[in-house]
Write a protein that holds these residues in place. Structure first.
Motif, PDB file in Angstrom:
ATOM      1  N   GLU A 146       0.837  -1.198   0.000  1.00 15.53           N
ATOM      2  CA  GLU A 146       0.000   0.000   0.000  1.00 15.53           C
ATOM      3  C   GLU A 146       0.876   1.253   0.000  1.00 15.53           C
ATOM      4  O   GLU A 146       1.907   1.295   0.681  1.00 15.53           O
ATOM      5  N   PRO A 147       0.499   2.274  -0.753  1.00 14.61           N
ATOM      6  CA  PRO A 147       1.358   3.458  -0.868  1.00 14.61           C
ATOM      7  C   PRO A 147       1.647   4.130   0.467  1.00 14.61           C
ATOM      8  O   PRO A 147       2.727   4.695   0.648  1.00 14.61           O
ATOM      9  N   PHE A 148       0.712   4.056   1.411  1.00 16.25           N
ATOM     10  CA  PHE A 148       0.937   4.689   2.704  1.00 16.25           C
ATOM     11  C   PHE A 148       1.873   3.869   3.587  1.00 16.25           C
ATOM     12  O   PHE A 148       2.224   4.297   4.693  1.00 16.25           O
ATOM     13  N   HIS A 149       2.275   2.691   3.099  1.00 17.46           N
ATOM     14  CA  HIS A 149       3.243   1.857   3.800  1.00 17.46           C
ATOM     15  C   HIS A 149       4.615   1.931   3.136  1.00 17.46           C
ATOM     16  O   HIS A 149       5.513   1.165   3.493  1.00 17.46           O
ATOM     17  N   CYS A 150       4.750   2.833   2.180  1.00 15.56           N
ATOM     18  CA  CYS A 150       6.005   2.954   1.431  1.00 15.56           C
ATOM     19  C   CYS A 150       6.737   4.240   1.814  1.00 15.56           C
ATOM     20  O   CYS A 150       6.122   5.198   2.290  1.00 15.56           O
ATOM     21  N   LYS A 191       9.210   5.132  -2.705  1.00 21.80           N
ATOM     22  CA  LYS A 191       8.046   4.377  -3.180  1.00 21.80           C
ATOM     23  C   LYS A 191       8.210   2.879  -3.000  1.00 21.80           C
ATOM     24  O   LYS A 191       7.592   2.071  -3.716  1.00 21.80           O
ATOM     25  N   ARG A 192       9.018   2.493  -2.007  1.00 18.76           N
ATOM     26  CA  ARG A 192       9.197   1.076  -1.689  1.00 18.76           C
ATOM     27  C   ARG A 192       8.706   0.805  -0.273  1.00 18.76           C
ATOM     28  O   ARG A 192       8.858   1.644   0.610  1.00 18.76           O
ATOM     29  N   ILE A 193       8.117  -0.367  -0.083  1.00 11.21           N
ATOM     30  CA  ILE A 193       7.574  -0.698   1.222  1.00 11.21           C
ATOM     31  C   ILE A 193       8.689  -0.677   2.269  1.00 11.21           C
ATOM     32  O   ILE A 193       9.823  -1.092   1.995  1.00 11.21           O
ATOM     33  N   CYS A 250       7.410  -2.281  -4.640  1.00 11.26           N
ATOM     34  CA  CYS A 250       7.074  -0.866  -4.789  1.00 11.26           C
ATOM     35  C   CYS A 250       5.587  -0.652  -4.516  1.00 11.26           C
ATOM     36  O   CYS A 250       4.809  -1.596  -4.438  1.00 11.26           O
ATOM     37  N   ALA A 251       5.214   0.608  -4.392  1.00 11.56           N
ATOM     38  CA  ALA A 251       3.809   0.956  -4.141  1.00 11.56           C
ATOM     39  C   ALA A 251       2.901   0.295  -5.170  1.00 11.56           C
ATOM     40  O   ALA A 251       3.188   0.309  -6.369  1.00 11.56           O
ATOM     41  N   TYR A 252       1.833  -0.300  -4.677  1.00 10.96           N
ATOM     42  CA  TYR A 252       0.793  -0.989  -5.440  1.00 10.96           C
ATOM     43  C   TYR A 252       1.223  -2.349  -5.968  1.00 10.96           C
ATOM     44  O   TYR A 252       0.418  -3.030  -6.619  1.00 10.96           O
ATOM     45  N   ASP A 253       2.448  -2.773  -5.717  1.00 13.57           N
ATOM     46  CA  ASP A 253       2.856  -4.122  -6.114  1.00 13.57           C
ATOM     47  C   ASP A 253       2.124  -5.150  -5.255  1.00 13.57           C
ATOM     48  O   ASP A 253       1.983  -4.979  -4.044  1.00 13.57           O
TER      49      ASP A 253
END
Length: 256
Positions: free
Chosen positions: A15-19, A23-25, A73-76
Motif C-alpha cells: 500500500e502506498p501509505f506503507h512505502c 516508493k518502496r515498502i 514498490c507501491a501498489y505491487d
C-alpha cells in the motif's frame, strides 16, 4: 483437525501509505506482513494467537532476519510463503519467502519463536499445545537460502545516538513494545539523506527482554564494516538507575 499443506501462501499489497519516499515498502511494514502470514498459517493449523489466547498462551518473537534482493514498490502485489522449519520444546524456527507477482522469489526471512504463559510470563512446552499440532507441520526440506541470524557482536564503546520514551502506540497485545516497533525506531537512527544513496539489504534483530510502556529506550550504534551497522537497544526501567539490554540488531546496506 483436517490436515492441510505445511506451507502457507498469503497475498499482500504494498500500500502506498506503507512505502517510503523511494516508493518502496518499508522494512517495518514488510515485517508486519511476515508476522501476519505467520499468524494466518498458525491459526489455520491449530496453534495461532486466537487459539493460544483461550488457553493463556502467546507466541513471542525471539529472532528475525530478513534479506531482500528487491523490495516491493507501491501498489505491487506480492505473496508471502511461510513454513515451520523445526520445532523443539521451547523454540520453533519459521521461515519466509517473499515472491513477486511474476512468481519470482525476491527475498527471504528466518525467525525463531518461543511460547509463554501470559499469566506467569514463563516459557511453556510448544510441543504439548493442542496435542502437539505444530509438530505435524514441520517442513525441514523446503529451502531458505539466507544465513541464519548470527550473534550480533559490538563493542562497549558504541556511540550513544538517541533516547526515546515508549508510549501507547509502541505497545502490542502482549502488553510490551511491539517487535516491529523496535525495527522502525532503529531505521530512524539514519538520516533521510542516507536512504537516498543506500538500500537496506538485510536486517536482523535478536530480542532479549521485554519493554513496558513508559520505560526509556536508549540506542547505541557502530559501523562494524563498510555499510554494516550494529545497534544495541537498552531500556531504563521507571525509577531505575541502571539500563538493561533489550535487543541487538544488524543492518547491512548496499549502495543504491
Amino acid at each position: 483437525m483436517e490436515k492441510i499443506e505445511k506451507v502457507g501462501s498469503y497475498e499482500f499489497l504494498a500500500e502506498p501509505f506503507h512505502c517510503d519516499f523511494n516508493k518502496r515498502i518499508t522494512m517495518g511494514h514488510l515485517g508486519n506482513h511476515l508476522l501476519n502470514a505467520a499468524d494466518f498459517h498458525a491459526e489455520a493449523r491449530g496453534f495461532g494467537m486466537l487459539y493460544l489466547s483461550s488457553i493463556s498462551r502467546s507466541w513471542v518473537l525471539s529472532r528475525l532476519a530478513v534479506e531482500m534482493d528487491e523490495t516491493p514498490c507501491a501498489y505491487d502485489r506480492f505473496t508471502v510463503e511461510t513454513w515451520v522449519e523445526s520445532a523443539m520444546r521451547y523454540f520453533t524456527s519459521r521461515n519466509f519467502a517473499v515472491v513477486n507477482a511474476a512468481g519470482k522469489p525476491i527475498g527471504y526471512g528466518r525467525s525463531v519463536w518461543a511460547m509463554i504463559d501470559t499469566e506467569t510470563r514463563q516459557p511453556v512446552n510448544i510441543l504439548e499445545v493442542n496435542d502437539g499440532a505444530l509438530s505435524g507441520y514441520v517442513d525441514a526440506e523446503k529451502v531458505c537460502p539466507i544465513a541464519k541470524s548470527s550473534r550480533v557482536k559490538m563493542s562497549e564503546t558504541a556511540a550513544f545516538v538517541r533516547e526515546i520514551a515508549t508510549g501507547y502506540s509502541d505497545i502490542d497485545v502482549n502488553g510490551h513494545v511491539n517487535s516491529i516497533k523496535y525495527i522502525e525506531h532503529v531505521l530512524d537512527l539514519f538520516p533521510l539523506s542516507f536512504y537516498e544513496t543506500h538500500r537496506l539489504r538485510r536486517f536482523e534483530i535478536a530480542y532479549v527482554v521485554e519493554t513496558r510502556c513508559g520505560e526509556q529506550l536508549r540506542f547505541y550504534r557502530e559501523e562494524t564494516e563498510p555499510d554494516t551497522f550494529c545497534v544495541r537497544i537498552c531500556k531504563l526501567p521507571v525509577g531505575a538507575d541502571e539500563e538493561i539490554e533489550v535487543c541487538r540488531c544488524q543492518l547491512v546496506f548496499e549502495k543504491s
